[in-house]
Design an enzyme around this catalytic site. Structure first.
Site, PDB file in Angstrom:
ATOM      1  N   HIS A  64     -31.338 -20.397 -17.172  1.00 57.63           N
ATOM      2  CA  HIS A  64     -31.033 -21.711 -16.615  1.00 57.63           C
ATOM      3  C   HIS A  64     -30.143 -22.585 -17.490  1.00 57.63           C
ATOM      4  O   HIS A  64     -29.586 -23.553 -16.988  1.00 57.63           O
ATOM      5  CB  HIS A  64     -32.333 -22.455 -16.302  1.00 57.63           C
ATOM      6  CG  HIS A  64     -33.217 -21.701 -15.356  1.00 57.63           C
ATOM      7  ND1 HIS A  64     -32.887 -21.492 -14.031  1.00 57.63           N
ATOM      8  CD2 HIS A  64     -34.398 -21.067 -15.557  1.00 57.63           C
ATOM      9  CE1 HIS A  64     -33.834 -20.777 -13.450  1.00 57.63           C
ATOM     10  NE2 HIS A  64     -34.759 -20.496 -14.352  1.00 57.63           N
ATOM     11  N   ARG A  85     -36.433 -16.596 -21.971  1.00 51.13           N
ATOM     12  CA  ARG A  85     -35.938 -16.077 -20.697  1.00 51.13           C
ATOM     13  C   ARG A  85     -35.465 -17.220 -19.815  1.00 51.13           C
ATOM     14  O   ARG A  85     -34.393 -17.170 -19.219  1.00 51.13           O
ATOM     15  CB  ARG A  85     -37.032 -15.274 -19.995  1.00 51.13           C
ATOM     16  CG  ARG A  85     -36.619 -14.749 -18.638  1.00 51.13           C
ATOM     17  CD  ARG A  85     -37.380 -15.532 -17.565  1.00 51.13           C
ATOM     18  NE  ARG A  85     -36.963 -15.109 -16.256  1.00 51.13           N
ATOM     19  CZ  ARG A  85     -36.378 -15.908 -15.371  1.00 51.13           C
ATOM     20  NH1 ARG A  85     -36.119 -17.149 -15.651  1.00 51.13           N
ATOM     21  NH2 ARG A  85     -36.031 -15.468 -14.199  1.00 51.13           N
TER      22      ARG A  85
END
Length: 119
Positions: free
Chosen positions: A79, A74
């Site tokens: 990111h 995730r």
């Protein structure tokens, strides 16, 4: 506050969504279809977020799952999306996710029974 049962159900449901997204598709589709890619990325993020919210007690009882790596996916999607290797994403979606679904179904059944879990 949500319960571990709800987070496990979220993981199972996201796995099912990914399974339906990849059915009849291949890696080339993932590369060319932004909706497919977005859908898979989102559901992987849901899986990772739900895994990160599972209680420490449940995670400790079930070390057979790579909780840290699942949560880490995730974070990587959120990111470092610009450097994702689509081959790894495809392998995750088509090989790891179906196995994760089965494992989490068994875990949920062992912990909470069969009644409220999505099949």
């Amino acid at each position: 506050m949500r319960h571990d049962r709800a987070y496990l159900a979220d993981i199972i449901e996201a796995c099912q969504h990914i399974g339906s997204f990849v059915s009849g598709r291949d890696l080339a589709d993932l590369d060319s279809d932004v909706l497919l890619r977005s859908g898979i990325f989102h559901q992987l993020a849901v899986i990772g977020e739900a895994a990160s919210r599972i209680s420490t007690e449940l995670r400790d009882r079930h070390p057979e799952l790579a909780w840290r790596q699942i949560s880490g996916m995730r974070n990587y999607i959120a990111h470092a999306y610009f450097s994702l290797d689509l081959r790894i994403v495809w392998e995750t979606a088509t090989m790891d996710v179906p196995n994760l679904r089965i494992t989490v179904l068994r875990l949920s059944d062992a912990e909470f029974g069969h009644d409220d879990v999505i099949q």
